[in-house]
Design a protein around this motif. Structure first.
Motif: not given
Length: 143
Positions: A30-56
């Motif tokens: 995939a072109p670099r821009a798409i790889r960056m987009l996918m990486r950013s989306m994965m980072d956001v979901f990982a951050s969300y999951e950490r926040a959910v775990i922390r809130s529990r």
């Protein structure tokens, strides 16, 4: 993921959605821009999951703390675990009190450990290390 899309005949859809490119030897990239987009989306979901775990986790630990229960880790010198609680270990408490007295007389932690080891004093069946004594004194001050 792209490999199975192409294998199952969905290559055109994948190409249209993500502008996937097929290089030499049929490898999909995939072109670099798409790889960056996918990486950013994965980072956001990982951050969300950490926040959910922390809130529990935080409220659960607060409840245990309010009950006076142990929260994990090694049992500190001077105590023993009794169920979920820490209770004083009189033998170790006496050693910690002696260490405190020796420190008050001006002996260094290393010297105190050397004296106790020379006398054959042990904590939990082993030789006494200066770091162990320093942690035990810090624990006593925080308690």
């Amino acid at each position: 993921m792209a490999e199975w899309l192409i294998r199952d005949g969905v290559g055109a859809v994948a190409y249209a959605i993500g502008r996937m490119t097929i290089g030499q030897e049929g490898k999909v990239g995939a072109p670099r821009a798409i790889r960056m987009l996918m990486r950013s989306m994965m980072d956001v979901f990982a951050s969300y999951e950490r926040a959910v775990i922390r809130s529990r986790t935080r409220p659960a630990l607060a409840v245990k703390r309010s009950r006076g229960e142990r929260l994990g880790g090694d049992v500190p010198v001077g105590y023993r675990a009794k169920g979920a609680r820490l209770v004083a270990n009189e033998t170790e408490q006496a050693i910690v009190n002696r260490v405190r007295e020796m420190r008050a007389r001006g002996l260094s932690i290393a010297r105190v450990a050397a004296v106790l080891n020379a006398e054959g004093v042990t904590i939990r069946g082993g030789r006494i290390h200066p770091t162990t004594l320093a942690r035990a004194l810090r624990r006593q001050l925080a308690a």
